[in-house]
Design a protein around this motif. Structure first.
Motif, PDB file in Angstrom:
ATOM      1  N   ASP A   2       0.984  -1.046   0.013  1.00 15.92           N
ATOM      2  CA  ASP A   2       0.059  -0.006   0.041  1.00 15.92           C
ATOM      3  C   ASP A   2       0.982   0.992  -0.028  1.00 15.92           C
ATOM      4  OD1 ASP A   2      -2.241  -1.613   0.068  1.00 15.92           O
ATOM      5  OD2 ASP A   2      -2.058  -1.534   2.301  1.00 15.92           O
ATOM      6  N   VAL A  15       0.473   4.323  -0.275  1.00 13.65           N
ATOM      7  CA  VAL A  15      -0.140   5.490   0.634  1.00 13.65           C
ATOM      8  C   VAL A  15      -1.133   4.903   1.522  1.00 13.65           C
ATOM      9  CG1 VAL A  15      -0.885   7.811   0.618  1.00 13.65           C
ATOM     10  CG2 VAL A  15       0.079   7.155  -1.375  1.00 13.65           C
ATOM     11  N   ASP A  16      -0.363   4.738   2.859  1.00 13.34           N
ATOM     12  CA  ASP A  16      -1.190   4.297   3.980  1.00 13.34           C
ATOM     13  C   ASP A  16      -1.393   5.598   4.818  1.00 13.34           C
ATOM     14  OD1 ASP A  16      -2.250   2.298   5.408  1.00 13.34           O
ATOM     15  OD2 ASP A  16      -0.576   2.066   6.744  1.00 13.34           O
ATOM     16  N   LEU A  49       0.641   9.881   6.993  1.00 11.47           N
ATOM     17  CA  LEU A  49       0.930   9.097   5.697  1.00 11.47           C
ATOM     18  C   LEU A  49       2.161   8.118   6.011  1.00 11.47           C
ATOM     19  CD1 LEU A  49      -0.096  11.574   2.568  1.00 11.47           C
ATOM     20  CD2 LEU A  49      -1.494  10.062   3.879  1.00 11.47           C
ATOM     21  N   LEU A 106       3.817   4.163   4.624  1.00 10.34           N
ATOM     22  CA  LEU A 106       3.734   3.131   3.418  1.00 10.34           C
ATOM     23  C   LEU A 106       3.809   1.708   4.180  1.00 10.34           C
ATOM     24  CD1 LEU A 106       5.963   2.954   0.484  1.00 10.34           C
ATOM     25  CD2 LEU A 106       6.160   0.824   1.889  1.00 10.34           C
ATOM     26  N   TRP A 137      -3.618   1.813  -2.396  1.00  7.73           N
ATOM     27  CA  TRP A 137      -3.664   2.675  -1.280  1.00  7.73           C
ATOM     28  C   TRP A 137      -4.464   2.249  -0.269  1.00  7.73           C
ATOM     29  CZ3 TRP A 137      -5.073   5.601  -5.728  1.00  7.73           C
ATOM     30  CH2 TRP A 137      -6.586   5.477  -5.931  1.00  7.73           C
ATOM     31  N   LEU A 139      -7.672  12.207  -0.599  1.00  5.53           N
ATOM     32  CA  LEU A 139      -6.155  12.126  -0.768  1.00  5.53           C
ATOM     33  C   LEU A 139      -5.859  12.810  -2.066  1.00  5.53           C
ATOM     34  CD1 LEU A 139      -3.422  10.441  -0.194  1.00  5.53           C
ATOM     35  CD2 LEU A 139      -4.119   8.823  -1.857  1.00  5.53           C
ATOM     36  N   VAL A 182     -11.181   8.781  -0.083  1.00  2.00           N
ATOM     37  CA  VAL A 182     -10.825   7.406   0.369  1.00  2.00           C
ATOM     38  C   VAL A 182     -11.729   6.973   1.592  1.00  2.00           C
ATOM     39  CG1 VAL A 182      -8.917   5.988   1.191  1.00  2.00           C
ATOM     40  CG2 VAL A 182      -8.384   7.648  -0.439  1.00  2.00           C
ATOM     41  N   HIS A 194      -9.334  -0.019   1.235  1.00  2.00           N
ATOM     42  CA  HIS A 194      -8.304  -0.844   0.707  1.00  2.00           C
ATOM     43  C   HIS A 194      -8.436  -0.893  -0.830  1.00  2.00           C
ATOM     44  CE1 HIS A 194      -5.322  -4.588   0.277  1.00  2.00           C
ATOM     45  NE2 HIS A 194      -4.668  -3.527   0.048  1.00  2.00           N
ATOM     46  N   TRP A 230      -0.579   2.120 -11.998  1.00  2.00           N
ATOM     47  CA  TRP A 230       0.508   3.080 -11.865  1.00  2.00           C
ATOM     48  C   TRP A 230       1.056   3.347 -13.191  1.00  2.00           C
ATOM     49  CZ3 TRP A 230       0.972   5.823  -6.817  1.00  2.00           C
ATOM     50  CH2 TRP A 230       0.049   5.148  -5.669  1.00  2.00           C
ATOM     51  N   PHE A 268       1.918  13.300  -1.928  1.00  2.00           N
ATOM     52  CA  PHE A 268       0.705  13.243  -1.364  1.00  2.00           C
ATOM     53  C   PHE A 268       0.403  13.856  -0.105  1.00  2.00           C
ATOM     54  CE2 PHE A 268       1.362   9.488  -4.428  1.00  2.00           C
ATOM     55  CZ  PHE A 268      -0.060   9.244  -5.083  1.00  2.00           C
ATOM     56  N   TYR A 315       7.033  10.214  -2.335  1.00  2.00           N
ATOM     57  CA  TYR A 315       7.164   8.686  -2.371  1.00  2.00           C
ATOM     58  C   TYR A 315       8.157   8.340  -3.603  1.00  2.00           C
ATOM     59  CZ  TYR A 315       3.277   8.191   0.978  1.00  2.00           C
ATOM     60  OH  TYR A 315       2.401   7.858   1.970  1.00  2.00           O
TER      61      TYR A 315
END
Length: 214
Positions: free
Chosen positions: A39, A41-42, A52, A54, A114, A131, A168, A173, A178, A190, A209
């Motif tokens: 993920d 962007v977590d 934020l 990962l 994400w 987001l 989001v 999830h 990408w 982000f 990121y």
């Protein structure tokens, strides 16, 4: 430690000090992630704010990482070409090369998305946060898109201007495509924002990121 080595270290420190330099230990190399579930962007709500990170599951054991410590690798196997379908024109001209981490799991590539597992239901208005992709630096444009009903649905696209935003849902999830239009190093920035049930708006810090393509 030998006398000679001690003298050498003292000389190095003295020389650095005389030149106004600081002697520091070498920084750890970034952790490369190149295949498996991540993920990118977590999103988490902690101590009254949004953060934020990962979420790395590439080893099979979930690990929360600082994005600054990670390089996400888009391997050469991700290279494909832009379809002739006009719906994909945001990726470039038909036949142009494009490197895509796919929405469906390919064990040879990163399975990237994400998540908001750590955003509890009932905390934010609409049970969601926003987001935003606020900036992209790199050799070419970057797009993030879903395939829905056989057609692409853009979520983020640096080629038509930023920022771009998606909602989001709490505890969500989501995996997506990408796409990178050239080989090289990219930084995607982000930020998450949400309105709490009491009307207070909270935002994360902008977080970078890092991707390497090819």
């Amino acid at each position: 430690m030998s006398t000679a080595m001690t003298r050498a270290l003292l000389f190095t420190g003295a020389l650095a000090a005389s030149l106004g330099l600081t002697v520091t230990s070498a920084q750890a190399a970034p952790i490369p992630l190149s295949e498996g579930h991540v993920d990118v962007v977590d999103i988490a709500y902690e101590d009254g704010g949004l953060e934020l990170g990962l979420h790395d599951e590439t080893t099979g054991t979930p690990i929360e990482r600082d994005p600054a410590d990670v390089t996400l690798r888009v391997k050469p196997e991700a290279e494909t070409v832009v379809p002739s379908n006009p719906a994909y024109s945001f990726l470039g001209s038909p036949g142009d090369p494009v490197w895509i981490l796919p929405q469906t799991n390919n064990p040879d590539l990163l399975y990237a998305g994400w998540a908001a597992h750590e955003v509890p239901a009932g905390v934010f208005q609409g049970d969601s946060v926003t987001l935003r992709l606020t900036a992209v630096s790199g050799p070419a444009d970057v797009s993030v898109y879903d395939i829905s009903g056989g057609a692409p649905v853009k979520r983020f696209d640096s080629g038509d201007g930023l920022p771009d935003a998606v909602n989001v849902e709490a505890e969500a999830h989501h995996h997506t495509n990408w796409a990178f239009e050239a080989e090289g190093d990219y930084t995607l920035t982000f930020r998450a924002t949400g309105t709490l049930a009491d009307g207070t708006t909270v935002s994360s810090e902008p977080v970078d990121y890092h991707f390497t393509v090819g």
